[in-house]
Design a protein around this motif. Structure first.
Motif, PDB file in Angstrom:
ATOM      1  N   ASN A   1      -0.129   3.353  -3.195  1.00 24.19           N
ATOM      2  CA  ASN A   1      -1.028   2.798  -4.193  1.00 24.19           C
ATOM      3  C   ASN A   1      -2.385   3.494  -4.109  1.00 24.19           C
TER       4      ASN A   1
ATOM      5  N   ARG B   1       0.412   3.666  -8.723  1.00 19.43           N
ATOM      6  CA  ARG B   1       0.902   4.314  -7.512  1.00 19.43           C
ATOM      7  C   ARG B   1       1.462   5.692  -7.869  1.00 19.43           C
TER       8      ARG B   1
ATOM      9  N   LYS C   1       0.843  -1.198   0.000  1.00 19.37           N
ATOM     10  CA  LYS C   1       0.000   0.000   0.000  1.00 19.37           C
ATOM     11  C   LYS C   1       0.878   1.247   0.000  1.00 19.37           C
TER      12      LYS C   1
END
Length: 217
Positions: free
Chosen positions: A67, A73, A24
């Motif tokens: 992301n 991203r 993430k």
């Protein structure tokens, strides 16, 4: 024999462990290698009896990304020779170069562990030709002190790249890429004084390579 066994165990551990998901948030740190064309700048240095700078630069590279979509991203990217890897001239003059800006990457994974990514980065560039080891003397008091002489330049640039990432563990991966920087420092170098004996452009529009380690969570 023992080293071979340990290496084999590490190899099996890495390639048998599963990667649950993409990071993430990720932080990438590595070293890059690029090329320049400083011919005009070097002519100016030669005219005041300073040695030429090299046509290769090795910036430290880092970026922080998040992301925002399963295959996209966005983050902040920086290339810098400000700390250790700056180009050198004679008489303690150095040329640190910094590029920084927004980084946008699209990517797709294959075989669960590998990723191909495509990056685009509009960037601001800055360069200084600087000597921070000059000594000045106060003749009245006989006291010596340090001073700095520098000239500056800036530019807008653009960086595009294609890279390959291999996920080693759920929090660690390695990343390499090849790309192209589009940027040029013009002949207008600025200083605090009105007179500046140094001019000449430095063309940064050349291929660029980088290798990095990535940690994510």
């Amino acid at each position: 024999i023992m080293i071979k066994k340990i290496s084999y165990i590490i190899f099996i551990f890495i390639f048998s462990s599963s990667i649950q998901a993409q990071y993430k948030i990720s932080y990438r740190l590595g070293l890059g290698m690029g090329f320049t064309k400083p011919d005009n700048f070097n002519l100016s240095l030669s005219s005041i009896e300073l040695s030429k700078i090299g046509s290769t630069w090795f910036p430290l590279h880092h970026d922080l990304s998040i992301n925002i979509y399963p295959s996209l991203r966005i983050g902040y990217k920086k290339l810098s020779t400000k700390l250790l890897t700056y180009n050198r001239s004679s008489n303690n003059y150095i040329l640190p170069i910094v590029f920084h800006g927004i980084n946008i990457e699209s990517f797709f994974t294959f075989r669960n562990r590998f990723e191909i990514n495509f990056g685009l980065s509009p960037m601001l560039g800055s360069a200084k030709f600087i000597n921070n080891k000059l000594t000045v003397t106060d003749e009245k008091l006989g006291v010596e002190g340090k001073t700095t002489a520098e000239i500056k330049n800036s530019t807008l640039g653009f960086y595009s790249s294609i890279g390959l990432r291999m996920y080693l563990m759920s929090f660690l991966s390695i990343d390499s890429s090849v790309g192209y920087i589009y940027a040029k420092f013009d002949e207008k170098w600025k200083s605090k004084a009105n007179e500046n004996p140094i001019s000449g452009s430095i063309d940064m529009t050349k291929p660029f390579f980088q290798v990095s380690a990535v940690i994510g969570w």
